[in-house]
Design a protein around this motif. Structure first.
Motif, short mmCIF file in Angstrom:
data_model
loop_
_atom_site.label_atom_id
_atom_site.label_comp_id
_atom_site.label_asym_id
_atom_site.label_seq_id
_atom_site.Cartn_x
_atom_site.Cartn_y
_atom_site.Cartn_z
N GLY A 143 0.83 -1.24 -0.12
CA GLY A 143 0.03 -0.06 -0.11
C GLY A 143 1.04 1.20 0.01
O GLY A 143 2.08 1.09 0.24
N ASP A 144 0.33 2.50 -0.41
CA ASP A 144 1.04 3.64 -0.66
C ASP A 144 1.19 4.44 0.96
O ASP A 144 2.20 5.09 0.95
CB ASP A 144 0.14 4.58 -1.42
CG ASP A 144 -0.01 4.03 -3.01
OD1 ASP A 144 1.23 3.66 -3.28
OD2 ASP A 144 -0.99 4.34 -3.47
N ARG A 145 0.17 4.24 1.81
CA ARG A 145 0.43 4.85 3.07
C ARG A 145 -0.03 4.01 4.08
O ARG A 145 -0.72 3.11 4.10
CB ARG A 145 -0.59 6.07 3.12
CG ARG A 145 -0.69 7.09 1.96
CD ARG A 145 0.90 7.94 2.23
NE ARG A 145 0.88 8.54 3.46
CZ ARG A 145 0.31 9.84 3.66
NH1 ARG A 145 -0.21 10.48 2.80
NH2 ARG A 145 0.50 10.31 4.99
N HIS A 146 0.77 4.19 5.15
CA HIS A 146 0.52 3.26 6.43
C HIS A 146 0.54 4.24 7.68
O HIS A 146 1.35 5.10 7.69
CB HIS A 146 1.70 2.35 6.51
CG HIS A 146 1.59 1.29 5.35
ND1 HIS A 146 0.95 0.08 5.45
CD2 HIS A 146 2.27 1.32 4.17
CE1 HIS A 146 1.13 -0.48 4.27
NE2 HIS A 146 1.99 -0.02 3.42
N GLU A 164 11.11 6.59 13.78
CA GLU A 164 10.33 7.55 13.47
C GLU A 164 10.98 8.40 12.35
O GLU A 164 10.17 8.75 11.38
CB GLU A 164 10.17 8.57 14.70
CG GLU A 164 9.83 9.86 14.62
CD GLU A 164 9.66 10.67 15.69
OE1 GLU A 164 8.84 11.62 15.66
OE2 GLU A 164 10.46 10.54 16.56
N ASP A 165 12.32 8.55 12.29
CA ASP A 165 12.98 9.21 11.35
C ASP A 165 12.84 8.57 9.93
O ASP A 165 12.47 9.19 8.78
CB ASP A 165 14.59 9.27 11.46
CG ASP A 165 15.11 10.40 10.57
OD1 ASP A 165 14.68 11.32 10.08
OD2 ASP A 165 16.29 9.80 10.28
N VAL A 166 12.84 7.33 9.73
CA VAL A 166 12.66 6.54 8.71
C VAL A 166 11.25 6.62 8.02
O VAL A 166 11.33 6.98 6.87
CB VAL A 166 13.26 5.09 8.73
CG1 VAL A 166 12.72 4.12 7.48
CG2 VAL A 166 14.78 5.03 9.19
N THR A 173 2.69 7.71 8.76
CA THR A 173 2.37 8.30 10.15
C THR A 173 2.95 7.12 11.22
O THR A 173 2.97 5.76 10.92
CB THR A 173 0.94 8.17 10.43
OG1 THR A 173 0.43 9.04 9.33
CG2 THR A 173 0.61 8.82 11.71
N VAL A 174 3.59 7.79 11.99
CA VAL A 174 4.18 6.97 13.34
C VAL A 174 3.60 6.96 14.30
O VAL A 174 3.06 8.30 14.99
CB VAL A 174 5.76 7.35 13.36
CG1 VAL A 174 6.56 6.54 14.48
CG2 VAL A 174 6.47 6.98 12.19
N VAL A 175 3.30 6.03 15.25
CA VAL A 175 2.75 5.91 16.76
C VAL A 175 3.88 5.23 17.37
O VAL A 175 4.10 4.01 17.35
CB VAL A 175 1.51 5.20 16.74
CG1 VAL A 175 0.81 5.26 18.11
CG2 VAL A 175 0.57 5.84 15.59
N LYS A 176 4.47 5.94 18.33
CA LYS A 176 5.45 5.29 19.20
C LYS A 176 4.67 4.57 20.52
O LYS A 176 4.30 5.49 21.27
CB LYS A 176 6.63 6.23 19.46
CG LYS A 176 7.38 6.36 18.25
CD LYS A 176 9.00 7.27 18.81
CE LYS A 176 8.69 8.44 19.09
NZ LYS A 176 10.16 9.13 19.21
N MET A 177 4.65 3.27 20.57
CA MET A 177 4.15 2.97 21.93
C MET A 177 4.92 1.60 22.24
O MET A 177 5.19 0.78 21.45
CB MET A 177 2.63 2.67 21.44
CG MET A 177 2.19 1.87 20.40
SD MET A 177 0.66 1.66 20.23
CE MET A 177 0.45 0.64 18.85
N THR A 199 -1.39 -0.29 10.41
CA THR A 199 -1.48 -1.05 9.08
C THR A 199 -0.24 -1.89 9.43
O THR A 199 0.10 -3.08 8.86
CB THR A 199 -1.67 -0.58 7.87
OG1 THR A 199 -0.79 0.38 7.84
CG2 THR A 199 -2.95 -0.06 7.66
N ALA A 200 0.77 -1.48 10.14
CA ALA A 200 2.25 -2.02 10.31
C ALA A 200 2.81 -1.81 11.59
O ALA A 200 2.57 -0.80 12.26
CB ALA A 200 3.12 -1.48 9.00
#
Length: 467
Positions: A143-146, A164-166, A173-177, A199-200
């Motif tokens: 997919g194009d967006r995750h 997060e940087d990568v 979009t990044v969710v750090k948990m 999604t990932a």
């Protein structure tokens, strides 16, 4: 935003990107890569000798005998750098004081003194560019967006910052948990995955197992959460184990990198699921851990040895001929890089029935014939000289014993030792592999010897998590 205030870093980043893209496209042949490595190697050696207190001593004799620089074939004359060196040298390894770095990390110290792992901007540019290019290709297949959940520790650790940087660079979009954090926990993490449409995920196999177990025990199916991709990292992961975990989640799963806190990124997964080295960032050697002799890595055959690495970029803490302690199987490619498969740490080798096995071989024997297996753990006992391998397999959806009986026969045939397989739940020690070692987490040798330091550390870590 950072680069706006440091235009010289923008120029460096663009140069690194051009070089890495050219390599990924196949524009470089092996001769080009070797010439690149030789040039960068001599710069790295000169800088380490001039600026690192540790390497000024370690490289003195070699630099004196190679005043005009060295060839790649001369590298074998340089003394190794070991984990004990890192523990002893501490900040003397760096090329300058800490205020020249941009971020400070260190190893966990679970099984020994923590070692400093400061990084400057060049460290991040060189390593993250390789990740961005290859992960971009992998994710584009799904997919194009995750929305990507990065599940790893952030205190004194690089996982959260790096990913997060990568992923932000790739437009995701990044969710750090961190599910093991008291501020998050597994229930909240799973709730966020569902509510946000994650999604990932990036996590260790142990965390993927724990979260799936949590869902299943609540009477739900992990596949209903809609994960598409799992990036697994941080501990030994055979393709067979990952296939079982991915099947339970209904997601594509990748062993996404070979790296360590102290050595940074040494290999990155490609869309075909195989890990490839990054020869513009590092010079790699494979050695026989018993003789220290360099092993030639051919194009047409896989060979196994201990990975040794030399950084070719101007990082804050250089590593010259660093012995990783990891056994890998490697095959050379015409591009000048290697396809590798980590097979376990040297100390993870086990003796069964008078034969030596790597952690990879033992784990593969379990998972090759298992379907829907969530986790495993084993203990080795000896009674009147007869060894017995007692294996617990966690089969959440299996309701009869047919698979268990088949596993007993198949594992016993492959490992050559009496085997008993039973269904059950693994204990908390099995989830500590990313912090200790495969053997400490999954293989309990009960043949009467003393408990080694790593096993004791795994037991303490497991007990602390229960609290």
């Amino acid at each position: 935003m950072y680069s706006i205030f440091h235009p010289e870093l923008t120029q460096l980043a663009l140069r690194v990107l051009r070089e890495q893209r050219a390599y990924e496209r196949g524009d470089y042949q092996v001769e080009t890569v070797r010439a690149f490595q030789r040039e960068r190697l001599n710069v790295a050696l000169s800088r380490a000798y001039a600026d690192s207190v540790f390497y000024r001593r370690r490289l003195g004799e070699f630099m004196a005998t190679h005043p005009q620089g060295c060839a790649l074939s001369d590298v074998a004359q340089i003394p190794f750098t070991t984990k004990d060196d890192l523990r002893t040298a501490q900040h003397d390894l760096a090329c300058g004081p800490l205020d020249g770095a941009w971020v400070y990390y260190e190893t966990t110290g679970t099984t020994g003194p923590s070692t400093p792992c400061p990084r400057n901007e060049v460290d991040s540019i060189a390593n993250n560019t390789a990740l961005i290019l290859r992960y971009g290709e992998v994710l584009s297949r799904h997919g194009d967006r995750h929305i990507i959940a990065v599940m790893g520790p952030t205190e004194l650790h690089s996982t959260g910052d790096t990913f997060e940087d990568v992923f932000r660079a790739l437009g995701h979009t990044v969710v750090k948990m961190w599910p093991r954090s008291p501020l998050v926990g597994p229930e909240r993490a799973l709730g966020l995955i569902a509510d946000l449409g994650v999604t990932a995920v990036v996590c260790t196999p142990g965390v993927a197992i724990e979260l799936a177990r949590h869902v299943i025990r609540a009477g739900r199916d992990p596949r209903t959460l809609g994960l598409q991709v799992i990036f697994a990292l941080g501990e030994l992961s055979t393709p067979e184990m990952l296939e079982n975990i991915g099947g339970i989640w209904g997601a594509a799963i990748y062993n996404c990198m070979y790296a360590s806190q102290e050595a940074s990124i040494l290999a990155v997964v490609c869309p075909d699921g195989r890990q490839r080295t990054v020869p513009l960032n590092n010079y790699y050697e494979l050695i026989d851990p018993e003789t220290d002799e360099v092993i030639d890595v051919p194009v047409d055959n896989a060979v196994t040895g201990e990975m040794v690495v030399t950084n070719l970029y101007r990082g804050h803490k250089p590593l010259i001929r660093y012995r990783t302690g990891d056994m890998v199987t490697a095959t050379a490619e015409p591009s000048g890089g290697w396809v590798i498969e980590p097979v376990g740490r040297i100390r993870d080798t086990v003796q069964l029935g008078g034969r030596s096995f790597t952690a990879y071989e033992v784990e593969r024997a379990v998972f090759t014939h298992a379907t829907g297996c969530l986790d495993y753990q084993m203990a080795l006992t000896s009674d009147d000289g007869e060894e017995t391998l007692d294996i617990v397999v966690e089969l959440p959806y299996e309701h009869d014993d047919a698979q268990v009986r088949g596993l007993e026969r198949q594992i016993q045939a492959e490992l050559g030792v009496r085997t008993v397989v039973r269904r059950g739940h693994t204990d908390g020690i099995a989830g500590t592999g990313a912090m200790v070692s495969w053997k400490a987490a999954r293989f309990h040798d009960r043949r009467g010897g003393p408990v080694d330091a790593e096993r004791a550390a795994a037991e303490r870590l497991s007990a602390s998590r229960k609290r």
